[in-house]
Design an enzyme around this catalytic site. Structure first.
Site, PDB file in Angstrom:
ATOM      1  CG  HIS A  95      77.503  30.573  58.990  1.00 52.04           C
ATOM      2  ND1 HIS A  95      77.925  31.315  60.034  1.00 52.04           N
ATOM      3  CD2 HIS A  95      76.757  30.994  58.011  1.00 52.04           C
ATOM      4  CE1 HIS A  95      77.577  32.528  59.731  1.00 52.04           C
ATOM      5  NE2 HIS A  95      77.007  32.415  58.442  1.00 52.04           N
ATOM      6  CD  GLU A 141      80.210  29.143  61.567  1.00 47.73           C
ATOM      7  OE1 GLU A 141      80.653  30.294  60.903  1.00 47.73           O
ATOM      8  OE2 GLU A 141      79.042  29.159  62.111  1.00 47.73           O
ATOM      9  CG  HIS A 151      77.473  31.327  64.488  1.00 47.63           C
ATOM     10  ND1 HIS A 151      77.319  31.785  63.013  1.00 47.63           N
ATOM     11  CD2 HIS A 151      76.087  31.711  64.930  1.00 47.63           C
ATOM     12  CE1 HIS A 151      76.322  32.076  62.624  1.00 47.63           C
ATOM     13  NE2 HIS A 151      75.427  32.317  63.586  1.00 47.63           N
ATOM     14  CD  GLU A 176      80.962  33.369  66.299  1.00 45.37           C
ATOM     15  OE1 GLU A 176      81.349  32.227  65.828  1.00 45.37           O
ATOM     16  OE2 GLU A 176      80.265  34.164  65.379  1.00 45.37           O
TER      17      GLU A 176
HETATM   18 ZN   LIG Z   1      79.000  31.133  61.751  1.00 46.02          ZN
END
Ligand SMILES: [Zn+2]
Length: 1099
Positions: free
Chosen positions: A800, A803, A897, A982
């Site tokens: 992504h 990010e 992420h 994350e």
């Molecule tokens: Zn992500």
């Protein structure tokens, strides 16, 4: 004898006083002829007295199984005597307030509403009606109404509605009676038909007049409740389109705006201001976002269009269709655009419980038709470590300092023609030269001009930028040359920072070289200064900012002023990518914007007021939404003046900007002064729903949605600086390439590092693949065997683009792996690392937030990646499938992420058991017999990495995630320790960094700690080599026993972990009603289930 008896629950003595009285009352109800009024008065009076004086009496009467309520209601139906009726109403009023109003439901279920409305009807026939009776009746109806879904209809049909309205009209000055009447009226008006009737009868202007009247006369604010009651009615009526129109026609905006402004200084009147602002926001006419289309400004033609899905829709959409607003939006009267919107567009965060995977077949390991070994053989070249025999390689042994003969060239590197040359050979040549370069700033010349003149090379083709901004600046410099610079001898000399000395992996010259090979759809020719100079994490702490009370409200009021005082609004477009020649207004009265560089994505800037700008972000390419990431340049500012910036096309319904996160700013002048850093900045930051409508095309088919505004205010320190703003610390694809090349220089004879190109992206950029492990100690069979048999750890990041924190964590991991310390060496000896540091280079380059050039989220393509549309995913999965075919399934897979709505760093993993626990699915015991090994790595991380929080981890598999890397690698490849890691974009609320915003130092540290944790994981499986299941399990078992017990076993995350706002003027509804528990009928029931699950997952 057969009459129902007063029944009591256990524990309630059947001979208690009140039971006896109720029995008496019950007998009187049963009498054919109404008996002695005196007696009824006496009995009801006694009951009332008991209730008012003894808490336990209320409980007795409302306890489960007690028929107290029925008896009372029956009496109300039968009794004619006014005093008795009043007594009974008082009793009911007392009863329904037991347990925070929970007993109201009982009253409703026993048919209380009809009885009360009937009573209202008959009482209204008395001339004049008893005021006391009306008062009691309305105050109880105000409590009953919200619990009875049919209340509005019943009242209209039976005529009670008119009675209340008339009563209200006759008692506008009667504060005692007015309040309960208003409260009942408000409940009536929550019914749409009633609201329409109110509009038809012109009650909206009437209510506004009454409100103004009370506002004017209630100078001591003793009757704020009445004023709020009036607003409550207006608020309900304006839930329908006709109501909003009536409100605007009656000049409601101006009225509520001016009354609110007068209320602002009095804190106790906040509820009035909040409700007013809620109404005004709702009625604010929806504006059109000032863009011709919401599709990205930049076009990229896909090799082929997917058959279905949003991209297909986008391509099918005829060019003449206006996708910015919905055509029919205005005549949609039945619409429910109201403030109780409970929207959810971030599936990442708030998924419903029904998203939990309940299909056991999808939880059990299973391979989707994998590619054959023949097809997978193309990946053999990426695994030369498995065949390398190191013959002819001279091991250091006697002279460890000698440069090895091995590096890159001796290993067969696969070079794709467009790939940048990653040989380290020239690393000595790129000594930083800019250290002593002085920047002459001429008098009267802005920094921007000086920079362009001196560092013109930062624009790749000598400043001929496509938007014409740079050349304009340059010609101006020349003009100034002619007239002024000769006369003035003294010039400010600015040192360009020697960031290379401070940043070992940064090199401005090399960066520019890297940019030259980076392919962007807009064909960027400029380089942003922060990427060129580099970033050094500031040494001071950056605290999560405390949100000041009233910020959101004051911002909303400023927005409303646009409508009240339209003449004050400039509406001057100062930057616009949609126009062929982007306007460059340089009248000295406005800021200059630019975003035409890698990862930049500003589409348009409009000067709204002298120091306020509306900004619009570009959509991801081949998409019409995903606006969150931003990166742009601002110049021509004044110093010491607060500028307000509003990003007006945000989409998520909430943001960490509401919880202490600040934007990032980079000042070129500060960089030149020796402080090249991105710093957290901005005041008055908040995120709220705005008045720009979002078309159903952009809102996934839903009509009547709005965009959100992210607003922040910045006071620039320097005049004529060049500053950059970003959502998070930028990390471009060119930066990655630069870092990878610098990484080569860290190679020692002990390190085996190979850089390959996994594949090319759609946009023609290469996707790097790294292999890192330790060199074997010798060419002995044993050593080579140990070398080849090390378990694999497979890491990926930055699927992504928005990010960027994932890239900083990855940078920390890579640097650690290339370290010279003993831990790094042991780690290399323990594993072979396969790393794809950027799965989505095109998205990063082109300033996308979520997607690749295919307009799709690449992390939803792992089940069936298309080799043409999703090459990086197809081939990354291919590598894993190849390993699986070789029986060399990685021990750990982790995809890095960033998380936009939660704090800390945490992991998502996959556990069949923990998933099944969340559902009612009957699973066989074999399914539930699961190795707990998936918890070990996060557990270790929570012990050693300060930013990491075990409490935020989740191991539940959701349906919506079935095509993510983590789930596919777990299920199809069979990696039990398969994770998404994350990292917060905001900061931490636990551990050593509690209360601080996260910076690149902490992110890089996280990446390093991840490595350390992998070594611990390895040691837990020692002393015997890997895969000694019994040992492994015991050790892990211990680990979990000792430290996992007390913490919650798994938070079923997905709910935001933020407390509700201190200031709740929010779009998320009737939230300013803390004084009125009867608001929001039904909401309590609705919430309680899911909350219970979330708070006590295993109870
Ligand atoms: Zn992500």
């Amino acid at each position: 004898m057969n009459k129902p008896k007063m029944t009591t629950e256990k524990g309630v003595p059947s001979n208690s006083r009140v039971v006896m009285l109720l029995g008496q009352l019950e007998r009187m109800n049963g009498e054919a002829v109404p008996g002695d009024a005196e007696m009824a008065r006496h009995v009801t009076g006694k009951i009332l007295h008991l209730i008012q004086t003894q808490e336990k009496t209320k409980k007795e009467m409302t306890a489960k199984g007690s028929s107290g309520m029925e008896v009372i209601l029956a009496a109300l139906e039968n009794m004619q005597d006014l005093q008795t009726v009043l007594n009974i109403l008082c009793i009911l009023n007392e009863l329904v307030s037991v347990g925070g109003g929970n007993r109201v439901g009982v009253l409703v279920s026993k048919g209380g509403t009809a009885i009360l409305l009937q009573l209202l009807l008959s009482a209204s026939k008395d001339v004049p009606p008893s005021e006391e009776l009306m008062l009691q009746l309305h105050s109880i109806l105000a409590k009953v109404g919200p619990k009875d879904k049919k209340f509005g209809v019943k009242a209209r049909v039976n005529g009670a509605l008119n009675i209340t309205v008339n009563l209200l009209k006759q008692n506008l000055q009667n504060q005692k009676l007015l309040l309960p009447c208003l409260q009942v009226l408000r409940v009536y008006s929550s019914n749409k038909a009633n609201s329409r009737r109110a509009v038809d009868r012109t009650y909206v202007p009437a209510l506004l007049t009454i409100y103004q009247d009370w506002h004017r006369n209630d100078t001591r604010h003793r009757h704020a409740h009445i004023r709020k009651g009036i607003l409550g009615c207006i608020r309900n009526v304006t839930n329908i389109k006709l109501g909003r129109k009536a409100f605007l026609d009656a000049d409601g905006m101006r009225i509520l705006y001016s009354t609110s402004t007068e209320c602002l200084p009095v804190r106790t009147l906040d509820p009035l201001v909040n409700t007013s602002s809620l109404i005004m926001r709702k009625c604010f006419p929806k504006n059109r976002l000032p863009v011709p289309t919401i599709k990205s400004v930049f076009q990229y033609r896909l090799p082929h269009v997917p058959a279905e899905g949003p991209v297909a829709q986008l391509y099918r959409q005829p060019p003449e269709v206006d996708d910015v607003v919905d055509e029919s939006d205005d005549n949609d009267d039945a619409d429910t655009e109201n403030d109780t919107e409970n929207e959810e567009d971030d599936r990442d965060c708030c998924l419903q419980n029904d998203d939990i995977e309940t299909d056991l077949n999808k939880l059990r390991p299973g391979e989707q038709a994998s590619r054959t070994m023949e097809e997978l053989r193309m990946y053999e070249r990426f695994f030369s470590e498995l065949s390398e025999d190191f013959q002819g390689y001279h091991f250091h042994g006697s002279s460890p300092c000698q440069t090895p003969s091995l590096p890159s060239k001796s290993l067969s590197r696969i070079v794709v023609p467009t790939a940048p040359d990653m040989t380290p050979s020239d690393s000595n040549l790129v000594q930083l030269e800019c250290a002593d370069r002085a920047l002459d700033q001429r008098p009267g010349e802005g920094l921007e001009q000086a920079l362009v003149r001196e560092l013109g090379r930062v624009a790749l083709d000598g400043g001929a930028a496509p938007n014409g901004q740079r050349p304009a600046a340059e010609s101006e410099v020349e003009r100034e040359d002619d007239c002024s610079s000769h006369s003035s001898g003294d010039q400010a000399v600015l040192e360009v920072p020697d960031t290379a000395a401070l940043l070992p992996l940064h090199d401005p010259e090399l960066y520019v070289e890297m940019v030259k090979d980076t392919r962007s759809v807009p064909q960027y020719s400029e380089v942003a200064y922060p990427d060129y100079f580099g970033h050094i994490a500031p040494t001071y702490r950056e605290h999560i900012v405390e949100r000041l009370y009233g910020v959101q409200r004051s911002k909303i009021f400023q927005d409303i002023e646009r409508m009240i005082h339209p003449n004050d609004i400039l509406d001057k477009v100062v930057y616009d990518l949609d126009l062929q020649s982007c306007p460059v207004v340089d009248d000295g009265e406005c800021l200059k914007f630019n975003s035409l560089f890698e990862s930049g994505n500003l589409r348009k800037a409009v000067q709204v007021r002298k120091f306020e700008y509306d900004l619009i972000l570009n959509s991801d390419i081949n998409s019409n939404h995903y606006h969150q990431w931003f990166y742009f340049e601002v110049s021509s500012m004044r110093a010491g003046t607060p500028y307000r910036f509003n990003i007006i096309n945000c989409e998520k319904s909430n943001s960490q900007f509401n919880y202490g996160m600040q934007v990032l700013m980079y000042s070129v002048r500060e960089a030149i002064n020796g402080r090249p850093c991105w710093v957290r900045t901005g005041t008055d930051i908040c995120y709220y729903k705005n008045h720009f409508s979002r078309s159903s095309i952009a809102a996934g088919g839903q009509k009547g949605k709005s965009y959100y505004t992210m607003t922040f205010t910045v006071t620039f320190q320097h005049k004529d600086d060049v500053c950059y703003f970003a959502y998070h610390y930028p990390y471009t694809y060119s930066t990655l390439k630069m870092h990878l090349q610098k990484l080569e220089a860290l190679r020692t004879p002990q390190i085996y590092l190979r850089q390959d190109v996994l594949c090319e992206t759609l946009g023609g950029n290469s996707c790097p693949l790294l292999t890192i492990t330790a060199m074997p100690q010798s060419t002995s069979n044993d050593q080579i065997c140990q070398f080849r048999n090390r378990p694999y750890v497979f890491l990926t990041a930055r699927v992504h683009p928005g990010e960027t924190n994932a890239s900083w964590v990855m940078k920390g991991t890579l640097e650690f792996l290339m370290g010279t310390g003993p831990v790094a060496q042991s780690l290399r000896e323990a594993y072979i690392f396969k790393i794809v540091p950027m799965l989505n280079p095109d998205g990063v380059v082109n300033g996308n937030h979520r997607c690749s050039l295919s307009g799709e989220d690449l992390n939803r393509q792992w089940q069936r990646p298309n080799p043409d549309l999703h090459p990086t995913i197809f081939h990354a999965k291919g590598l894993l499938q190849y390993l699986s075919a070789l029986q060399r399934v990685p021990l750990v897979y982790c995809d890095y992420h960033g998380h936009s709505r939660k704090k800390n760093v945490f992991m998502y993993g996959c556990s069949i058991k923990e998933t099944v626990w969340q559902t009612d699915v009957n699973a066989t015991s074999s399914d539930l017999h699961e190795d707990l090994g998936y918890r070990t790595l996060p557990k270790i991380l929570s012990q050693i990495a300060p930013a990491f929080s075990m409490a935020s981890c989740s191991f539940v598999v959701e349906k919506s995630k079935e095509s993510t890397a983590r789930v596919v690698v777990w299920r199809e490849i069979g990696v039990q320790k398969s994770y998404t890691m994350e990292s917060t974009l905001c900061g931490c609320d636990q551990g050593k960094y509690k209360g601080l915003q996260i910076g690149t130092r902490e992110l890089e540290e996280m990446g390093a700690q991840f490595c350390v944790a992998l070594l611990r994981l390895k040691r837990l499986s020692s002393p015997l080599e890997v895969r000694h299941a019994s040992h492994f399990l015991e050790a892990e078992g211990d680990l979990i026993e000792t430290s996992c017990r007390n913490t919650s076993s798994t938070t079923y995350v997905l709910k935001e972990d933020e407390p509700s706002f201190m200031e709740e003027v929010d779009y998320s509804a009737e939230s300013d009603e803390e004084t009125d528990p009867q608001e929001n009928p039904g909401d309590e029931e609705h919430l309680s289930d899911s909350e219970a699950v979330q708070q006590h997952p295993f109870t």
